[in-house]
Design a protein around this motif. Structure first.
Motif, PDB file in Angstrom:
ATOM      1  N   ILE A 252       0.211 -19.400   0.904  1.00 18.37           N
ATOM      2  CA  ILE A 252       0.042 -18.178   1.701  1.00 18.37           C
ATOM      3  C   ILE A 252       1.235 -17.249   1.516  1.00 18.37           C
ATOM      4  CG2 ILE A 252      -0.140 -17.262   4.046  1.00 18.37           C
ATOM      5  CD1 ILE A 252      -2.684 -18.536   3.093  1.00 18.37           C
ATOM      6  N   GLY A 253       2.437 -17.858   1.463  1.00 17.33           N
ATOM      7  CA  GLY A 253       3.631 -17.055   1.245  1.00 17.33           C
ATOM      8  C   GLY A 253       3.625 -16.360  -0.101  1.00 17.33           C
ATOM      9  N   SER A 254       3.109 -17.049  -1.119  1.00 15.89           N
ATOM     10  CA  SER A 254       3.019 -16.430  -2.450  1.00 15.89           C
ATOM     11  C   SER A 254       2.040 -15.263  -2.445  1.00 15.89           C
ATOM     12  CB  SER A 254       2.590 -17.476  -3.480  1.00 15.89           C
ATOM     13  OG  SER A 254       3.545 -18.506  -3.582  1.00 15.89           O
ATOM     14  N   VAL A 255       0.915 -15.451  -1.741  1.00 21.00           N
ATOM     15  CA  VAL A 255      -0.118 -14.401  -1.700  1.00 21.00           C
ATOM     16  C   VAL A 255       0.367 -13.180  -0.935  1.00 21.00           C
ATOM     17  CG1 VAL A 255      -2.422 -13.818  -0.844  1.00 21.00           C
ATOM     18  CG2 VAL A 255      -2.031 -16.026  -1.959  1.00 21.00           C
ATOM     19  N   PHE A 256       1.014 -13.400   0.205  1.00 19.37           N
ATOM     20  CA  PHE A 256       1.392 -12.290   1.077  1.00 19.37           C
ATOM     21  C   PHE A 256       2.824 -11.809   0.889  1.00 19.37           C
ATOM     22  CE2 PHE A 256      -2.311 -13.907   3.351  1.00 19.37           C
ATOM     23  CZ  PHE A 256      -2.946 -12.737   3.701  1.00 19.37           C
ATOM     24  N   LEU A 257       3.660 -12.599   0.206  1.00 15.90           N
ATOM     25  CA  LEU A 257       5.054 -12.198   0.019  1.00 15.90           C
ATOM     26  C   LEU A 257       5.405 -11.952  -1.443  1.00 15.90           C
ATOM     27  CD1 LEU A 257       6.813 -14.602   2.566  1.00 15.90           C
ATOM     28  CD2 LEU A 257       6.674 -12.116   2.735  1.00 15.90           C
ATOM     29  N   MET A 258       5.261 -12.972  -2.268  1.00 13.47           N
ATOM     30  CA  MET A 258       5.741 -12.869  -3.641  1.00 13.47           C
ATOM     31  C   MET A 258       4.895 -11.923  -4.486  1.00 13.47           C
ATOM     32  SD  MET A 258       8.276 -14.621  -3.053  1.00 13.47           S
ATOM     33  CE  MET A 258       9.018 -14.399  -4.659  1.00 13.47           C
ATOM     34  N   VAL A 259       3.566 -12.025  -4.369  1.00  8.75           N
ATOM     35  CA  VAL A 259       2.694 -11.142  -5.163  1.00  8.75           C
ATOM     36  C   VAL A 259       2.887  -9.672  -4.771  1.00  8.75           C
ATOM     37  CG1 VAL A 259       0.299 -10.541  -5.701  1.00  8.75           C
ATOM     38  CG2 VAL A 259       1.004 -12.952  -5.660  1.00  8.75           C
ATOM     39  N   PRO A 260       2.833  -9.313  -3.463  1.00 10.02           N
ATOM     40  CA  PRO A 260       3.091  -7.918  -3.105  1.00 10.02           C
ATOM     41  C   PRO A 260       4.477  -7.441  -3.530  1.00 10.02           C
ATOM     42  CG  PRO A 260       2.056  -9.047  -1.274  1.00 10.02           C
ATOM     43  CD  PRO A 260       2.398 -10.092  -2.283  1.00 10.02           C
ATOM     44  N   LEU A 261       5.493  -8.314  -3.361  1.00 12.75           N
ATOM     45  CA  LEU A 261       6.840  -7.913  -3.751  1.00 12.75           C
ATOM     46  C   LEU A 261       6.927  -7.648  -5.250  1.00 12.75           C
ATOM     47  CD1 LEU A 261       9.781  -7.415  -3.023  1.00 12.75           C
ATOM     48  CD2 LEU A 261      10.196  -9.878  -3.262  1.00 12.75           C
ATOM     49  N   LEU A 262       6.283  -8.492  -6.052  1.00 17.80           N
ATOM     50  CA  LEU A 262       6.274  -8.287  -7.505  1.00 17.80           C
ATOM     51  C   LEU A 262       5.593  -6.969  -7.857  1.00 17.80           C
ATOM     52  CD1 LEU A 262       6.767  -9.313 -10.391  1.00 17.80           C
ATOM     53  CD2 LEU A 262       4.582 -10.533 -10.235  1.00 17.80           C
ATOM     54  N   LEU A 263       4.455  -6.676  -7.222  1.00 13.41           N
ATOM     55  CA  LEU A 263       3.734  -5.434  -7.490  1.00 13.41           C
ATOM     56  C   LEU A 263       4.542  -4.211  -7.041  1.00 13.41           C
ATOM     57  CD1 LEU A 263       0.104  -6.497  -6.466  1.00 13.41           C
ATOM     58  CD2 LEU A 263       1.017  -6.211  -8.779  1.00 13.41           C
ATOM     59  N   ILE A 264       5.258  -4.360  -5.922  1.00  8.87           N
ATOM     60  CA  ILE A 264       6.118  -3.264  -5.456  1.00  8.87           C
ATOM     61  C   ILE A 264       7.221  -2.983  -6.469  1.00  8.87           C
ATOM     62  CG2 ILE A 264       7.838  -2.620  -3.723  1.00  8.87           C
ATOM     63  CD1 ILE A 264       6.096  -4.046  -1.637  1.00  8.87           C
ATOM     64  N   LEU A 265       7.847  -4.036  -6.980  1.00  9.87           N
ATOM     65  CA  LEU A 265       8.919  -3.865  -7.959  1.00  9.87           C
ATOM     66  C   LEU A 265       8.386  -3.243  -9.255  1.00  9.87           C
ATOM     67  CD1 LEU A 265      10.896  -7.204  -7.465  1.00  9.87           C
ATOM     68  CD2 LEU A 265      11.481  -4.919  -6.620  1.00  9.87           C
ATOM     69  N   ILE A 266       7.190  -3.652  -9.664  1.00  9.98           N
ATOM     70  CA  ILE A 266       6.578  -3.068 -10.866  1.00  9.98           C
ATOM     71  C   ILE A 266       6.302  -1.578 -10.648  1.00  9.98           C
ATOM     72  CG2 ILE A 266       4.509  -3.048 -12.309  1.00  9.98           C
ATOM     73  CD1 ILE A 266       4.373  -6.081 -11.950  1.00  9.98           C
ATOM     74  N   SER A 267       5.757  -1.241  -9.480  1.00 10.53           N
ATOM     75  CA  SER A 267       5.445   0.169  -9.201  1.00 10.53           C
ATOM     76  C   SER A 267       6.717   1.012  -9.172  1.00 10.53           C
ATOM     77  CB  SER A 267       4.688   0.291  -7.873  1.00 10.53           C
ATOM     78  OG  SER A 267       5.523  -0.057  -6.783  1.00 10.53           O
ATOM     79  N   TYR A 268       7.785   0.467  -8.605  1.00 11.67           N
ATOM     80  CA  TYR A 268       9.028   1.230  -8.558  1.00 11.67           C
ATOM     81  C   TYR A 268       9.735   1.263  -9.907  1.00 11.67           C
ATOM     82  CZ  TYR A 268       9.099   2.569  -3.714  1.00 11.67           C
ATOM     83  OH  TYR A 268       8.807   3.189  -2.525  1.00 11.67           O
ATOM     84  N   GLY A 269       9.419   0.306 -10.771  1.00  7.63           N
ATOM     85  CA  GLY A 269       9.898   0.405 -12.142  1.00  7.63           C
ATOM     86  C   GLY A 269       9.284   1.611 -12.840  1.00  7.63           C
ATOM     87  N   HIS A 270       7.973   1.803 -12.651  1.00  3.13           N
ATOM     88  CA  HIS A 270       7.297   2.984 -13.214  1.00  3.13           C
ATOM     89  C   HIS A 270       7.813   4.266 -12.558  1.00  3.13           C
ATOM     90  CE1 HIS A 270       4.359   0.941 -15.758  1.00  3.13           C
ATOM     91  NE2 HIS A 270       4.141   0.082 -14.776  1.00  3.13           N
ATOM     92  N   ILE A 271       8.048   4.220 -11.247  1.00  4.95           N
ATOM     93  CA  ILE A 271       8.563   5.397 -10.547  1.00  4.95           C
ATOM     94  C   ILE A 271       9.939   5.782 -11.080  1.00  4.95           C
ATOM     95  CG2 ILE A 271       9.449   6.198  -8.321  1.00  4.95           C
ATOM     96  CD1 ILE A 271       7.161   4.639  -6.991  1.00  4.95           C
TER      97      ILE A 271
ATOM     98  N   VAL B  31       0.840  -1.203   0.000  1.00  5.00           N
ATOM     99  CA  VAL B  31       0.000   0.000   0.000  1.00  5.00           C
ATOM    100  C   VAL B  31       0.876   1.255   0.000  1.00  5.00           C
ATOM    101  CG1 VAL B  31      -1.644   1.345   1.364  1.00  5.00           C
ATOM    102  CG2 VAL B  31      -1.980  -1.112   1.073  1.00  5.00           C
ATOM    103  N   MET B  32       1.952   1.241   0.768  1.00  3.83           N
ATOM    104  CA  MET B  32       2.859   2.390   0.808  1.00  3.83           C
ATOM    105  C   MET B  32       3.550   2.590  -0.539  1.00  3.83           C
ATOM    106  SD  MET B  32       4.491   1.824   4.626  1.00  3.83           S
ATOM    107  CE  MET B  32       5.418   3.363   4.682  1.00  3.83           C
ATOM    108  N   ALA B  33       3.858   1.491  -1.225  1.00  7.21           N
ATOM    109  CA  ALA B  33       4.450   1.598  -2.564  1.00  7.21           C
ATOM    110  C   ALA B  33       3.448   2.199  -3.549  1.00  7.21           C
ATOM    111  CB  ALA B  33       4.907   0.225  -3.047  1.00  7.21           C
ATOM    112  N   PHE B  34       2.173   1.808  -3.413  1.00  9.37           N
ATOM    113  CA  PHE B  34       1.126   2.379  -4.271  1.00  9.37           C
ATOM    114  C   PHE B  34       0.985   3.874  -4.034  1.00  9.37           C
ATOM    115  CE2 PHE B  34      -3.402   3.619  -4.639  1.00  9.37           C
ATOM    116  CZ  PHE B  34      -3.541   3.484  -6.026  1.00  9.37           C
ATOM    117  N   ASP B  35       1.065   4.281  -2.767  1.00  7.26           N
ATOM    118  CA  ASP B  35       0.998   5.705  -2.433  1.00  7.26           C
ATOM    119  C   ASP B  35       2.138   6.470  -3.089  1.00  7.26           C
ATOM    120  OD1 ASP B  35       0.218   8.087  -0.703  1.00  7.26           O
ATOM    121  OD2 ASP B  35       2.243   7.700   0.032  1.00  7.26           O
TER     122      ASP B  35
END
Length: 312
Positions: free
Chosen positions: A200-219, A115-119
């Motif tokens: 559970i690890g994929s849902v709470f760790l890998m998916v958020p981490l992937l989305l964070i990396l994508i968002s910071y790629g755009h940033i 969420v902080m990465a999205f912000d």
């Protein structure tokens, strides 16, 4: 430092096979815990006392500080008791409660960092629409999503973990009651539990981490397109603190939780557990305050008011 939990009727006892390190760890963990309490409490108080910090970025940072306070308090006091005194016991119920709270807060922090990465993505890539997208109602809904995600994560994983057929020696090689250590304790078939924690690890760790990396790629692409050197520097400073926190948290937690029975998880799990339960929550407030002009300005204004009041 090797730790074990031994069940004796209704109790789990924690023992160390290297007592000479206990005092060193006790002092280190105690200092880290005090810094964590003071640092995160300061961030929460500054947010509520300084109107300049009433923005989405610091609203989510306050939630992170609250999470870190709860997270460390759920395990470090018990850890200090075991390090300091000869009575190294924790009841089975106490271990269960610690697991539920500990796992829920880990899951919540994973979602909060996303969420902080999205912000930050909206602030840098969509600055003209920032106030419309990140309005208070949306921020509160996102915070509600963070905390409910933690509840969902622990209610899915914790009950099945505590129902495992534990070995007769009941020795757990870890500092706290967490899922990988308890899975390694089981003598029966744990395939379904390992599969569950991987999902559970994929849902709470890998998916958020992937989305964070994508968002910071755009940033990064947006920042590099900024013509002003001052503008690029300000955008970089805004995001770098969050990236450091993401790196510290996700790398250690992922290494422990993705493959709970792996050789690396067994050998390095205790050190990594100690790192993300003690070190990371201690560094978070330091990273966000020492590298943040708004936080330092809020501290100066707060102490400046106190001095003015004393003079008057």
């Amino acid at each position: 430092m090797v730790w074990s939990l031994t069940q004796n009727q209704t109790f789990w006892s924690v023992k160390s096979n290297n007592p000479s390190l206990e005092m060193t760890l006790f002092v280190t963990v105690s200092i880290s815990y005090m810094v964590t309490l003071m640092g995160n409490t300061t961030i929460i108080l500054l947010f509520h006392l300084d109107p300049h910090l009433h923005t989405p970025m610091y609203f989510f940072l306050t939630n992170l500080s609250l999470l870190d306070l709860c997270f460390t308090t759920s395990c470090i006091p018990q850890m200090l008791v075991h390090l300091r005194g000869p009575d190294k016991t924790i009841s089975y119920l106490g271990c269960t409660v610690q697991l539920y709270i500990f796992l829920g807060l880990v899951a919540a922090e994973c979602v909060l960092l996303l969420v902080m990465a999205f912000d930050r993505y909206v602030a840098v890539c969509r600055p003209l629409h920032y106030t419309v997208i990140m309005q208070p109602r949306v921020c509160h809904k996102l915070a509600f999503l963070v905390w409910t995600s933690g509840i969902f994560g622990t209610l899915v994983q914790s009950p099945t973990t505590m129902k495992l057929p534990f070995c007769h020696h009941h020795r757990v090689d870890d500092f706290v009651c967490e899922v990988p250590a308890l899975i390694r304790l089981a003598c029966g078939d744990t395939h379904s539990n390992e599969l569950q924690i991987s999902v559970i690890g994929s849902v709470f760790l890998m998916v958020p981490l992937l989305l964070i990396l994508i968002s910071y790629g755009h940033i990064a692409r947006t920042v590099l397109a900024i013509q002003s050197h001052e503008g690029r520097r300000k955008a970089f400073q805004t995001c770098s603190s969050h990236l450091v926190v993401v790196f510290l948290f996700y790398c250690t937690v992922t290494a422990v939780y993705i493959q709970p029975r792996s050789h690396f998880s067994q050998k390095g799990g205790k050190f990594l557990t100690l790192f993300y339960t003690v070190v990371t929550p201690t560094l978070n407030p330091l990273i966000y305050t020492l590298r943040n002009k708004d936080m330092k300005g809020a501290l100066k204004r707060l102490f400046g008011k106190d001095r003015t009041s004393n003079v008057q």
